[in-house]
Structures are given as C-alpha cells and as structure tokens.
Scaffold this motif. Structure first.
Motif, mmCIF file in Angstrom:
data_model
loop_
_atom_site.group_PDB
_atom_site.id
_atom_site.type_symbol
_atom_site.label_atom_id
_atom_site.label_comp_id
_atom_site.label_asym_id
_atom_site.label_seq_id
_atom_site.Cartn_x
_atom_site.Cartn_y
_atom_site.Cartn_z
ATOM 1 N N ASN A 36 0.792 -1.244 0.000
ATOM 2 C CA ASN A 36 0.000 0.000 0.000
ATOM 3 C C ASN A 36 0.819 1.287 0.000
ATOM 4 O OD1 ASN A 36 -2.246 -1.686 0.257
ATOM 5 N ND2 ASN A 36 -2.328 -1.426 2.473
ATOM 6 N N GLN A 37 1.919 1.340 0.760
ATOM 7 C CA GLN A 37 2.699 2.564 0.900
ATOM 8 C C GLN A 37 4.173 2.256 0.673
ATOM 9 O OE1 GLN A 37 0.839 5.181 1.464
ATOM 10 N NE2 GLN A 37 -0.770 4.732 2.938
ATOM 11 N N ASP A 38 4.967 3.323 0.452
ATOM 12 C CA ASP A 38 6.419 3.135 0.337
ATOM 13 C C ASP A 38 7.142 3.601 1.597
ATOM 14 O OD1 ASP A 38 6.061 5.855 0.068
ATOM 15 O OD2 ASP A 38 7.070 6.020 -1.873
ATOM 16 N N TRP A 39 6.411 3.737 2.700
ATOM 17 C CA TRP A 39 7.027 4.125 3.960
ATOM 18 C C TRP A 39 8.168 3.168 4.320
ATOM 19 C CZ3 TRP A 39 1.688 4.140 6.873
ATOM 20 C CH2 TRP A 39 0.916 5.209 6.403
ATOM 21 N N PHE A 40 9.280 3.713 4.732
ATOM 22 C CA PHE A 40 10.443 2.986 5.266
ATOM 23 C C PHE A 40 11.220 2.192 4.210
ATOM 24 C CE2 PHE A 40 7.052 2.393 8.681
ATOM 25 C CZ PHE A 40 7.280 3.626 9.247
ATOM 26 N N ALA A 41 10.810 2.263 2.948
ATOM 27 C CA ALA A 41 11.462 1.428 1.934
ATOM 28 C C ALA A 41 12.949 1.743 1.824
ATOM 29 C CB ALA A 41 10.773 1.603 0.588
ATOM 30 N N ASN A 42 13.292 3.015 1.632
ATOM 31 C CA ASN A 42 14.702 3.382 1.474
ATOM 32 C C ASN A 42 15.490 3.132 2.752
ATOM 33 O OD1 ASN A 42 14.369 4.189 -1.197
ATOM 34 N ND2 ASN A 42 13.826 6.284 -0.616
ATOM 35 N N GLU A 43 14.871 3.388 3.890
ATOM 36 C CA GLU A 43 15.563 3.186 5.171
ATOM 37 C C GLU A 43 15.850 1.701 5.398
ATOM 38 O OE1 GLU A 43 13.669 7.032 4.993
ATOM 39 O OE2 GLU A 43 12.790 5.020 4.738
ATOM 40 N N LEU A 44 14.893 0.844 5.102
ATOM 41 C CA LEU A 44 15.120 -0.597 5.268
ATOM 42 C C LEU A 44 16.171 -1.095 4.277
ATOM 43 C CD1 LEU A 44 11.427 -1.753 5.814
ATOM 44 C CD2 LEU A 44 13.274 -1.830 7.509
ATOM 45 N N ARG A 45 16.193 -0.502 3.089
ATOM 46 C CA ARG A 45 17.248 -0.865 2.129
ATOM 47 C C ARG A 45 18.617 -0.467 2.662
ATOM 48 N NH1 ARG A 45 13.304 1.498 -2.204
ATOM 49 N NH2 ARG A 45 12.240 -0.403 -2.930
ATOM 50 N N SER A 46 18.655 0.659 3.374
ATOM 51 C CA SER A 46 19.941 1.106 3.922
ATOM 52 C C SER A 46 20.457 0.153 4.994
ATOM 53 C CB SER A 46 19.814 2.528 4.502
ATOM 54 O OG SER A 46 19.099 2.521 5.728
ATOM 55 N N PHE A 47 19.565 -0.665 5.559
ATOM 56 C CA PHE A 47 19.968 -1.673 6.538
ATOM 57 C C PHE A 47 20.411 -2.970 5.868
ATOM 58 C CE2 PHE A 47 16.591 0.347 9.507
ATOM 59 C CZ PHE A 47 17.464 1.377 9.827
ATOM 60 N N GLY A 48 20.356 -3.002 4.525
ATOM 61 C CA GLY A 48 20.819 -4.175 3.798
ATOM 62 C C GLY A 48 19.716 -5.095 3.311
ATOM 63 N N HIS A 49 18.457 -4.705 3.493
ATOM 64 C CA HIS A 49 17.349 -5.542 3.057
ATOM 65 C C HIS A 49 17.001 -5.282 1.597
ATOM 66 C CE1 HIS A 49 16.804 -6.732 7.172
ATOM 67 N NE2 HIS A 49 16.489 -5.510 7.568
ATOM 68 N N SER A 50 16.399 -6.283 0.970
ATOM 69 C CA SER A 50 15.816 -6.117 -0.354
ATOM 70 C C SER A 50 14.331 -5.818 -0.148
ATOM 71 C CB SER A 50 15.999 -7.397 -1.180
ATOM 72 O OG SER A 50 15.400 -7.265 -2.452
ATOM 73 N N VAL A 51 13.879 -4.672 -0.667
ATOM 74 C CA VAL A 51 12.522 -4.204 -0.382
ATOM 75 C C VAL A 51 11.764 -3.983 -1.685
ATOM 76 C CG1 VAL A 51 11.124 -2.404 0.704
ATOM 77 C CG2 VAL A 51 13.297 -3.082 1.741
#
Length: 423
Positions: free
Chosen positions: A7-22
């Motif tokens: 539904n939203q793109d909230w936290f997508a870039n931040e979680l990617r910065s932690f090394g996750h694939s989002v």
C-alpha cells in the motif's frame, strides 16, 4: 531479508539502507510494483511479483481502507499490520489484529483494542515524513496547511473560520514543506485527538508548534513548553491568546521551535521508525491464528464489498466470495460470533445471493444458524429463510423455541430485523 511493503512506500529506502531487499506494492503510481486492482488473492500476488521476488516478511501499511489482500490471514510468510488511522477504524482494526503476526499502532490510546487479540502489539508513532530545512525568513505569523472541506471535517472549517477572525493565521493547501518553514507558528488541529503527521512535520520545518492538548502519547514524546505548546481542543480564544503571547516573546518562541526541531531530528524521522520496525522483523515468526481471524476477514471483506459495489460490482463479487469463504472457515473452526459479527455474516450470505442470483448464501446461512441455535439473530434470519421457502411449520417450531410470543409476531420481527440489516 526480502521485505514486501503493501500500500505505501514508507520505510522502503531506510530498510534498504539496513541491507534488506525491499519491494513496494499496491495500486498507486509511486510504488515499485503496481497491481491493476488492490482486491487480489495473496497467493496470486506473490506468484506475480517481478523477478521471482519471494518475501521473507510482508508488511501491510495502513491506507485507511479495509485489507484487500484475500487470504493474508493464512499467509505462510510472517506478516505485520501497521494501523495508523486506528482512531477512525479501531473496531475493524481490532478484529484484523487476529490475522497478523505482529501489530503496530500509531495512536497509543487505541493499542488496547489490538492487544486484546493476543497478537504482539507495539506502539509505533508517526514521524516527520521528509527532511526539511528550517528557514530564517518568516512571512507568516501563523499557518495551517490541510484539507478544509466541510463535508469531510465540518468542525475544522468552523474552527479555523473563527480563528481567522481573532488571529493572524494563513490557511493554505499545498505542500507543507514549502509553506511551514516560513511560518513562526503552525497551528495543529486533529480529526479525533490523533497524534498526526502534522505534529512531526511542523517541528521538522523549524516552526513553533501550537497543537491540541491531547493524549495518544503526545506528551510522552514531547515536553510542554520545551518542544511545543498546547491549547484546549476546540477553544479558538485559547489558541489566539497563546499565539499572541508567543509572538510577543520571539526569543522564547524561537527557542521552543529549535528544541522541537532538534527533538524530531534526534528521534522522530523515518529512519528512527524503520529501525524500530527492523528490530521487530529480526525475530518475527508466523504464529498460530485463532478461529477469530476468519471472522475478522469475513467482516473486512464484507465491508469492502459494500464500499466498491456501486462503482465496481465485479470487485464486490470477488470480495463477497472471499467473505463467504472466510465465514465458512470460522464456522468450521468453531468461532462463536458476537452480535455485531452475526450482523456481518447475515449480510454477507444474503448479499451473496442477491449478487449471484443463487441460493448458496441462504443455504450457508441456514447451516451457520443450525450450528448456533442460541444465536438469536441467526434464528431470526433462519425463520425468515424458512418462510421464504414456504416451510411455515418449521418456522413456527423455531419461533416457539426462541420466544413465548405468538409465531406471527416473531415472523414480523424476523422480517423487520433482516430487512434492517440489509439496508
């Protein structure tokens, strides 16, 4: 970790910065993967994800609408539910809490509704949605940016109309980050005492926040007179008086604005919320769901069908079919519905027949009613169905089992009750 955000793109870039694939997914254009209709079976969605993306966790981010991913309560992938508009939808969200493996709630006062489900529940307040530089150029003493539609929020329109008569406030539509930095004071008004985005966004912009004195964790995150100033909700004169005092003491006003901005930068950005979510995801596991999850999804999809019926009957049929399937599962697993849940079940079954022109819904309603003979609303619906089939003797016997009143009176009550439920 592969993370699917719905539904939203909230936290997508931040979680990617932690090394996750989002991967972000939904119907709006800013998302990575757009689906033609949000009403989709979760298994079909997962099979369609680009590049064979296989999520390790699914996060449903509130868009102030029902959950429209059919079967999410049966997901083999661990799931998180982020309820933001809990103050609007607490009844539905408290039910949907049964369907997920972890619940996040933005409005702290409403957490207990979700905690009651037994699902692990965490307070995750909103945040400053983007980084904005403060400005030393102030062109407005006071400002408000928000929707001013009397059909949506009559009290807000009345409040600000009166405030404009006694205070130098500018009311605008548009991007808050282009307006707030140039205001000395931002006045925040809520819909229902909620801890909204405007709290964090105005402080991020370097404004002195003058907000309603409310709960939902506001004064647990910020200190009165240090990070912000509060007023009595709905009290126009209180706003005007406090604003006049602050504008007359610019040094104090600017010190509060600066402290508020520093507090937001230190604790209340998307990165801070993503870090909190990341800690939850590290240990998240699928948990056994109670039978209540099926009733919750039946209610949720029945509401969805009612919302979309006028503009898209085909989607309404998909939603109702999912609602009926979930209702049957709730019966099979022995869930005893509340009165409100019974209302939703009767609606789903009978609207299913109205939409399809068949009788499967009535058959299932009779089956559900027979399994729960002590449920008065189901008994009334069953009596009505028996009469519609011409089974008067059986209807009389059932009527006598639930009330000493004459059968004809019970027949009338049954007709009125079910007709009312279907409105």
């Amino acid at each position: 970790m592969n993370i699917l955000l719905l539904n939203q793109d909230w936290f997508a870039n931040e979680l990617r910065s932690f090394g996750h694939s989002v991967l972000t997914c939904g119907v709006t254009p800013q998302l990575d993967y757009r689906i033609p209709s949000q009403l989709i079976h979760l298994k079909d969605l997962l099979r369609s994800l680009p590049g064979g993306f296989a999520p390790d966790v699914i996060v449903w981010l509130d868009d102030s609408a029902p959950v429209t991913y059919i079967g999410i309560e049966r997901s083999e992938v661990p799931t998180v539910f982020y309820s933001v508009d809990t103050h609007h939808h607490w009844d539905l969200h408290s039910r949907l809490a049964h369907c997920f493996d972890h619940v996040l709630v933005a409005q702290k006062d409403y957490m207990h509704h979700c905690v009651a489900s037994g699902t692990p529940t965490t307070w995750l307040p909103l945040w400053a949605s983007r980084h904005v530089e403060a400005s030393s150029t102030k062109t407005m003493p006071m400002a408000f940016v928000g929707t001013m539609d009397p059909k949506l929020n009559k009290k807000r329109v009345e409040f600000f109309s009166k405030l404009q008569e006694v205070a130098p406030i500018t009311i605008k539509h548009g991007n808050y980050w282009e307006i707030f930095p140039h205001a000395e004071i931002v006045v925040n008004q809520t819909v229902s005492g909620d801890l909204n985005f405007r709290v964090f966004e105005s402080m991020m912009c370097g404004c002195m926040l003058l907000t309603e004195r409310s709960s939902n964790g506001l004064l647990e995150l910020f200190n009165e007179g240090e990070h912000l100033v509060t007023y009595t909700a709905g009290d126009v004169q209180d706003v005007a008086d406090r604003a006049a005092e602050l504008l007359a003491e610019p040094q104090r006003m600017h010190a509060i604005a600066q402290a508020g901005r520093e507090e937001v930068l230190a604790k209340h950005t998307a990165l801070h919320r993503a870090a909190a979510l990341n800690e939850i995801l590290k240990t998240l596991q699928s948990r056994p769901k109670s039978a209540a999850c099926h009733m919750a999804m039946a209610t949720n999809l029945g509401i969805t069908a009612a919302i979309v019926n006028d503009r898209n009957p085909r989607l309404a049929a998909v939603a109702l079919h999912g609602a009926v399937e979930s209702a049957v599962r709730s019966l099979e697993e022995g869930h005893a519905p509340s009165q409100i849940e019974t209302v939703h079940l009767i609606r789903c079954y009978l609207r299913w027949d109205a939409l399809t022109g068949g009788s499967e819904g009535s058959r299932l309603l009779m089956q559900h009613a027979e399994a729960l003979p002590a449920n008065y609303l189901f008994a009334l619906a069953r009596i009505r169905s028996l009469l519609n089939k011409g089974s008067r003797l059986e209807a009389e016997q059932l009527a006598s089992s639930i009330s000493p009143d004459p059968a004809q009176h019970i027949f009338s009550v049954a007709e009125q009750a079910v007709s009312l439920l279907l409105r």
